[in-house]
Design a protein around this motif. Sequence first.
Motif, PDB file in Angstrom:
ATOM      1  N   GLN A 190       0.837  -1.199   0.000  1.00 17.16           N
ATOM      2  CA  GLN A 190       0.000   0.000   0.000  1.00 17.16           C
ATOM      3  C   GLN A 190       0.874   1.251   0.000  1.00 17.16           C
ATOM      4  N   PRO A 191       0.303   2.396  -0.415  1.00 18.47           N
ATOM      5  CA  PRO A 191       1.092   3.636  -0.412  1.00 18.47           C
ATOM      6  C   PRO A 191       1.518   4.022   1.003  1.00 18.47           C
ATOM      7  N   ALA A 192       2.610   4.723   1.081  1.00 20.88           N
ATOM      8  CA  ALA A 192       3.116   5.156   2.387  1.00 20.88           C
ATOM      9  C   ALA A 192       2.210   6.225   2.986  1.00 20.88           C
ATOM     10  N   GLU A 193       2.061   6.172   4.307  1.00 21.32           N
ATOM     11  CA  GLU A 193       1.304   7.165   5.068  1.00 21.32           C
ATOM     12  C   GLU A 193       2.296   8.056   5.809  1.00 21.32           C
ATOM     13  N   ILE A 194       2.226   9.350   5.571  1.00 19.84           N
ATOM     14  CA  ILE A 194       3.128  10.294   6.250  1.00 19.84           C
ATOM     15  C   ILE A 194       2.360  10.905   7.414  1.00 19.84           C
ATOM     16  N   ILE A 195       2.841  10.661   8.631  1.00 26.53           N
ATOM     17  CA  ILE A 195       2.105  11.067   9.822  1.00 26.53           C
ATOM     18  C   ILE A 195       3.021  11.791  10.806  1.00 26.53           C
ATOM     19  N   ALA A 196       2.394  12.319  11.865  1.00 24.95           N
ATOM     20  CA  ALA A 196       3.113  12.930  12.984  1.00 24.95           C
ATOM     21  C   ALA A 196       2.458  12.444  14.275  1.00 24.95           C
ATOM     22  N   ILE A 197       3.286  12.077  15.241  1.00 22.18           N
ATOM     23  CA  ILE A 197       2.809  11.556  16.522  1.00 22.18           C
ATOM     24  C   ILE A 197       3.253  12.505  17.630  1.00 22.18           C
ATOM     25  N   ASN A 198       2.378  12.705  18.600  1.00 20.14           N
ATOM     26  CA  ASN A 198       2.734  13.556  19.736  1.00 20.14           C
ATOM     27  C   ASN A 198       4.008  13.043  20.405  1.00 20.14           C
ATOM     28  N   GLY A 199       4.956  13.951  20.602  1.00 17.53           N
ATOM     29  CA  GLY A 199       6.256  13.550  21.125  1.00 17.53           C
ATOM     30  C   GLY A 199       6.189  12.929  22.502  1.00 17.53           C
ATOM     31  N   ASN A 200       5.335  13.464  23.397  1.00 17.09           N
ATOM     32  CA  ASN A 200       5.230  12.924  24.751  1.00 17.09           C
ATOM     33  C   ASN A 200       4.618  11.521  24.736  1.00 17.09           C
ATOM     34  N   ASP A 201       3.601  11.320  23.903  1.00 20.93           N
ATOM     35  CA  ASP A 201       2.976  10.001  23.818  1.00 20.93           C
ATOM     36  C   ASP A 201       3.970   8.952  23.308  1.00 20.93           C
ATOM     37  N   LEU A 202       4.752   9.335  22.311  1.00 18.80           N
ATOM     38  CA  LEU A 202       5.723   8.395  21.763  1.00 18.80           C
ATOM     39  C   LEU A 202       6.841   8.105  22.764  1.00 18.80           C
ATOM     40  N   TRP A 203       7.276   9.128  23.486  1.00 20.72           N
ATOM     41  CA  TRP A 203       8.352   8.952  24.458  1.00 20.72           C
ATOM     42  C   TRP A 203       7.932   8.002  25.576  1.00 20.72           C
ATOM     43  N   LYS A 204       6.681   8.086  26.018  1.00 17.11           N
ATOM     44  CA  LYS A 204       6.192   7.194  27.078  1.00 17.11           C
ATOM     45  C   LYS A 204       6.246   5.733  26.635  1.00 17.11           C
ATOM     46  N   GLN A 205       5.961   5.478  25.368  1.00 19.84           N
ATOM     47  CA  GLN A 205       6.024   4.113  24.861  1.00 19.84           C
ATOM     48  C   GLN A 205       7.468   3.661  24.646  1.00 19.84           C
ATOM     49  N   PHE A 206       8.309   4.587  24.248  1.00 13.18           N
ATOM     50  CA  PHE A 206       9.705   4.259  23.949  1.00 13.18           C
ATOM     51  C   PHE A 206      10.462   3.844  25.208  1.00 13.18           C
ATOM     52  N   ILE A 207      10.233   4.546  26.320  1.00  8.50           N
ATOM     53  CA  ILE A 207      10.999   4.270  27.543  1.00  8.50           C
ATOM     54  C   ILE A 207      10.527   2.993  28.243  1.00  8.50           C
ATOM     55  N   LYS A 208       9.435   2.394  27.796  1.00  6.14           N
ATOM     56  CA  LYS A 208       8.993   1.127  28.378  1.00  6.14           C
ATOM     57  C   LYS A 208       9.926  -0.022  27.998  1.00  6.14           C
ATOM     58  N   GLY A 209      10.652   0.141  26.894  1.00  7.96           N
ATOM     59  CA  GLY A 209      11.527  -0.915  26.411  1.00  7.96           C
ATOM     60  C   GLY A 209      10.842  -1.795  25.380  1.00  7.96           C
ATOM     61  N   GLN A 210      11.654  -2.524  24.622  1.00  9.01           N
ATOM     62  CA  GLN A 210      11.175  -3.426  23.568  1.00  9.01           C
ATOM     63  C   GLN A 210      10.244  -2.695  22.598  1.00  9.01           C
ATOM     64  N   PHE A 211      10.617  -1.476  22.268  1.00 11.15           N
ATOM     65  CA  PHE A 211       9.772  -0.648  21.405  1.00 11.15           C
ATOM     66  C   PHE A 211       9.616  -1.276  20.026  1.00 11.15           C
ATOM     67  N   THR A 212      10.694  -1.816  19.473  1.00  8.63           N
ATOM     68  CA  THR A 212      10.634  -2.339  18.105  1.00  8.63           C
ATOM     69  C   THR A 212       9.974  -3.715  18.013  1.00  8.63           C
TER      70      THR A 212
END
Length: 246
Positions: A38-60
């Motif tokens: 499918q075509p690529a979707e170009i988006i933006a995510i709230n930085g604080n929301d993404l950071w909270k998920q990132f620091i939990k670990g095993q993000f990828t």
Amino acid sequence: MSEIIEIKATARPRAGKGAARQARREGNVPAVIYGDGQPAEIIAINGNDLWKQFIKGQFTSTVFDINVGNDKTIRVIPRDIQLDPVKDHPIHVDFLRIAKDGVIRVAVPVRFVNHAASPGLKRGGVLNIVRHDVEIYCPYDRIPSAFEINLEGLEIGRSIHISAVTMPDGVRPVIANRDFTVATIAGAKKDDEAATAAAGAEGAAAPAGDAKAAAPAAKGGAAPAKGAAPAAGAKAAPAAKPAAKK
């Protein structure tokens, strides 16, 4: 079943470095969703929301349901994340769409337990980890948190192969044509044997060394007795000259 995290995003009107910088100035993290033909979707995510998920670990290895504009939900898994070199915060994320069959490729960490129960490690061996992660194919809702390997009873010289790792149903390693090594118990076993052999050889050579030390130091051997005939081949001393007549 792995937990699926919901996160909100907004569509970006255009791509490029300028648009990405603008999104960051507004406190968002630019991202792209691609894959599944499918075509690529170009988006933006709230930085604080993404950071909270990132620091939990095993993000990828976490599955997300991204709500784009409250009218579309896309199930994805992070594939690449760029971090700020100074602040260490996410500045861009690539997400992969999960296909209809739900099978994804993901790297799962390997954990080792019962170190104290390994005779090889007790004798001074070292756990040599060849692969800290194992790449697998698995359904998106069955991603293992880690593969656990028991070190109990392992001696120096033992190798742990992927065949020794118990995998859940529907999970298989990406490398399927060989039983690759995950870790080994390395040590100085051969060095100890070589040192023992060298010590034995040194002990056997000691009597020869003592006999050599007992030999006379002079090159010519013992001095001949007084009045004894000179040895064969030795030159005779010159005769004394006769006294002059008066």
